[in-house]
Design an enzyme around this catalytic site. Structure first.
Site, PDB file in Angstrom:
ATOM      1  N   CYS A  16      21.630  27.479  11.010  1.00  0.00           N
ATOM      2  CA  CYS A  16      22.096  26.597   9.941  1.00  0.00           C
ATOM      3  C   CYS A  16      20.929  25.763   9.445  1.00  0.00           C
ATOM      4  O   CYS A  16      19.819  25.836   9.978  1.00  0.00           O
ATOM      5  CB  CYS A  16      23.251  25.703  10.404  1.00  0.00           C
ATOM      6  SG  CYS A  16      22.761  24.415  11.567  1.00  0.00           S
ATOM      7  N   CYS A  19      18.845  23.632  11.892  1.00  0.00           N
ATOM      8  CA  CYS A  19      17.773  24.303  12.633  1.00  0.00           C
ATOM      9  C   CYS A  19      16.478  24.285  11.821  1.00  0.00           C
ATOM     10  O   CYS A  19      15.396  23.988  12.352  1.00  0.00           O
ATOM     11  CB  CYS A  19      18.166  25.750  12.931  1.00  0.00           C
ATOM     12  SG  CYS A  19      19.665  25.941  13.916  1.00  0.00           S
ATOM     13  N   ASP A 450       0.865  27.276 -29.059  1.00  0.00           N
ATOM     14  CA  ASP A 450      -0.410  27.712 -29.618  1.00  0.00           C
ATOM     15  C   ASP A 450      -0.130  28.826 -30.627  1.00  0.00           C
ATOM     16  O   ASP A 450       0.779  29.636 -30.437  1.00  0.00           O
ATOM     17  CB  ASP A 450      -1.313  28.221 -28.489  1.00  0.00           C
ATOM     18  CG  ASP A 450      -2.592  28.827 -29.014  1.00  0.00           C
ATOM     19  OD1 ASP A 450      -3.324  28.121 -29.721  1.00  0.00           O
ATOM     20  OD2 ASP A 450      -2.844  30.012 -28.729  1.00  0.00           O
TER      21      ASP A 450
END
Length: 762
Positions: A16, A19, A450
């Site tokens: 999970c 951890c 640009d």
């Protein structure tokens, strides 16, 4: 001083988000270490100083009870310089497949044993004499063997004075089974003829001999099912990246020096400078330059662009693209970890391994969630007993609280969406450098574009040749002479406009005394004629003033947004060459889509104002900033930021790199320079401007999915825990709900795999 290095660790045993948080905290205690642990990918991305070895990092993880290793590589794959784990190995996939297979076996056996227990406990009419002992015999293997992964992880956490989701599951199932054992052997539940009613809520008139065998078995089955489907979904969520990294060729036909003999070798043996053959239908082995042959290259797997690109001698090709036409001979320019495909893989892996800002709250909650739930469960038990309810009702409510809690959904909310979103983006030719970029795409309100190479093709073309004082019957001959003389001189210049004029000449003569006058023009002697070409002011300064008819055409052409080069020879200005860039066919539609996203497009260019406004008008841009030098582009970005705008910059050239880095969001066209791509936050591999709104839409959709996941994960816990504490949820229903919440979050993320932007050909 030695620069920090990047290390990737595969981690086994995480169950999970808690951890992952624990491992991350432990790794970051080391001096010079900055680590991010991703529960969804089961990987740690570590920036480590020179004094920290790989073994030291692995030891920190192992000391917590988890397993860590450096990713294995295929034998043919060269290792990235200074990096570990740039690619997922087949061994890693096999390991994951084995884990899923073992989990599936545990789920199936537990389900076969647990289903009769659930049915017998729920249907009183089917409860024969001593049914409870059969249920007990079937439940034992489920709780002990089936739930063993939860018990093992809980015990490991306990040794380190920590808790995780497995702690809640282990305590809940053992408590339910233990209560049932007590009731069977020391209470009245073991008597023949014992009948048990099924309730969807805690409390009621349950007696002291109530059994919870169906809770212990069904909860285990539900959670194993949730973890199994979660594991399969996580494997699918990373499939896009795995497919991307698997695109490259595995071997290549090399031409040995001094002969045309082909020798097929593993791709890992190819070196820069090798010449290799690409036959029709084959993948280009690595990045290179075509030396012989012509063909069409299908780059859709890398760029999302379905239209093949024609290539010939001198053109660059990218590894993993497909030769759709004739035979090509290519000289390798980049191999291994330096190729575009490898760079794409590293960018996507880095993005998937990181954490978006929106995940920080979830991480903080997950870190303290389990202890809080245990406290709530104990409080529920005590509260019910103090209120005078039966021990059975109090126990049922407390177990439901333990089982309903689900930090897994919180932990999966962000990384699974990132896995799927960035992988799908890569398939569309969109590279997101990091998860924090997703927030930037949400906030931007202005897009600076640009002009050359972004809105336009960047390829100059000769539109018209105008020769002064020429009768119509002599026009063709005089235009040909003008193009030959001026084109011959311009052929020696590297300027794009000069190349366009030279390319239009059918004959090019030798040039003597060539001189390039930087930024102004060129001069030389062609076939005895002294030729000058360049800006009209350059010719005028040399005594070659434009006659009235050419001056009128000059003004008209400039008003139309074209660039004009004047040409003269033998002491007179005699011709005008009208040159212009071409607007990309998709630019107008792309600008419209940017407006649909609520963005304001602005054209930013170093070109003259007339030319810029002509291009802007043709694509639907109202705001134009023209005549800006590279350093001026940075100043314009900063000016807009000071005005309160959140600015994205789109560019492709070296002169755009500084502005890309300064903007709140830098978007590089992948057809441009490496410098521009390196300075950007997002890279679109297609030259089509439609890829820009595609990238923004994909990023925003991924961010929206993350937020939706987090909302539902939080909402689930906010609503479910009070219901369980109030005795309104049976532990079996709680277990099913908890498993479904994690599956829901992952499934919601997987919807991103079907994302197809309006401008995408994929």
């Amino acid at each position: 001083m030695t620069a920090p290095r990047q290390v990737t660790l595969d981690i086994d045993g995480m169950t999970c988000a808690s951890c992952a948080a624990r491992i991350e905290k432990r790794l970051n205690r080391l001096d010079g270490v900055d680590a991010t642990v991703n529960y969804a990918t089961e990987r740690a991305s570590v920036t480590a100083g020179p004094g920290v070895s790989d073994d030291a990092l692995i030891a920190q993880v192992e000391n917590l009870g988890y397993h860590a290793r450096l990713p294995l590589r295929p034998s043919h794959e060269p290792e990235a310089h200074g990096e570990h784990g740039a690619h997922e190995s087949p061994a890693g996939h096999a390991h994951d497949d084995l884990d899923v297979a073992v989990l599936r076996q545990r789920l199936l056996v537990s389900a076969v044993l647990g289903l009769p227990v659930l049915v017998l406990s729920m249907v009183p009419a089917w409860q024969f004499d001593n049914w409870q002992w059969l249920a007990f015999a079937l439940t034992g293997p489920v709780v002990i063997w089936g739930a063993w992964p939860f018990h093992r992880a809980a015990a490991m956490n306990a040794r380190h004075l920590a808790a995780s989701m497995d702690t809640l599951v282990s305590i809940g199932t053992i408590a339910a089974f233990g209560w049932s054992v007590y009731a069977l052997f020391w209470g009245d539940a073991g008597h023949p003829g014992m009948v048990m009613e099924m309730s969807f809520a805690a409390g009621g008139d349950a007696a002291h001999d109530e059994l919870y065998l169906e809770v212990a078995s069904a909860v285990t089955v539900f959670l194993l099912a949730g973890r199994y489907f979660e594991a399969k979904a996580k494997r699918r969520s990373g499939a896009a990246l795995a497919a991307l990294l698997d695109l490259g060729a595995k071997d290549v036909a090399v031409l040995r020096p001094g002969s045309e003999r082909e020798v097929r070798i593993p791709i890992g043996d190819l070196i820069v400078g090798d010449r290799f053959v690409v036959r029709p239908g084959e993948k280009v082995a690595t990045d290179g330059v075509v030396e012989d042959g012509s063909s069409a290259i299908d780059a859709s797997l890398l760029t999302g662009e379905s239209v093949p690109v024609e290539v010939g001698p001198g053109d660059s090709v990218t590894g993993a693209t497909v030769n759709a036409g004739g035979r090509l001979v290519v000289r390798a320019t980049r191999v291994g970890a330096d190729t575009a495909l490898a760079q794409m893989g590293r960018l996507v892996t880095a993005a998937q391994s990181g954490k978006a800002p929106v995940q920080r709250l979830a991480d903080r909650v997950s870190g303290v969630f389990v202890p809080i739930v245990i406290v709530i469960a104990i409080g529920t038990l005590v509260g019910w007993l103090v209120a005078g309810e039966s021990a059975t009702a109090a126990f049922t409510a407390a177990v439901a609280v333990l089982i309903i809690a689900c930090p897994c959904a919180l932990g999966l909310a962000t990384p699974t969406a990132l896995l799927v979103g960035t992988g799908r983006a890569a398939q569309l030719g969109i590279l997101i450098k990091g998860p924090e970029i997703l927030e930037s795409t949400r906030r931007i309100d202005t897009v600076l574009l640009d002009k050359t190479g972004t809105v336009t093709s960047g390829v100059m073309a000769l539109r018209e040749v105008v020769v002064t004082g020429v009768a119509s019957e002599n026009r063709a001959a005089d235009e040909e002479l003008a193009t030959r003389l001026v084109g011959s001189v311009e052929h020696h210049s590297e300027h794009p406009i000069a190349r366009a004029i030279a390319a239009s000449a059918s004959i090019l003569d030798d040039v003597a005394d060539f001189v390039s006058h930087q930024g102004l023009g060129v001069t030389g002697v062609v076939d005895g004629h002294e030729v000058a070409a360049g800006r009209p002011a350059f010719l005028e300064a040399r005594g070659l003033a434009l006659p009235a008819d050419l001056m009128d055409r000059l003004h008209a052409a400039e008003a139309e947004g074209h660039t004009v080069v004047a040409g003269g020879w033998d002491g007179q200005a005699r011709a005008l060459f009208v040159v212009s860039d071409t607007v990309k066919p998709s630019s107008a539609a792309a600008i419209a889509r940017l407006r649909d996203e609520g963005l304001t497009p602005v054209l930013l260019t170093g070109d003259n104002d007339r030319a810029a406004r002509s291009v802007a008008a043709s694509v639907g841009i109202d705001e134009v900033i023209a005549g800006v030098l590279p350093e001026g582009k940075v100043a314009e970005v900063q000016r807009l930021q000071r005005e309160g705008r959140v600015v994205a910059m789109v560019g492709d050239g070296v002169n755009d790199a500084a502005a890309l880095a300064t903007a709140d969001l830098g978007i590089a066209m992948g057809t441009g320079t490496d410098v521009a791509i390196e300075a950007s936050d997002l890279t679109v591999m297609r030259g089509d401007l439609q890829a820009v709104p595609d990238a923004i839409a994909m990023s925003r959709r991924t961010l929206a999915t993350i937020k939706a996941n987090l909302f539902w994960a939080f909402a689930y816990n906010v609503a479910a825990i009070p219901l369980a504490a109030a005795g309104l949820l049976n532990p079996v229903i709680a277990g099913a709900s908890m498993a479904l919440s994690s599956v829901f979050v992952v499934s919601n993320s997987l919807r991103l795999r079907r994302f197809v932007p309006r401008g995408s050909a994929t």
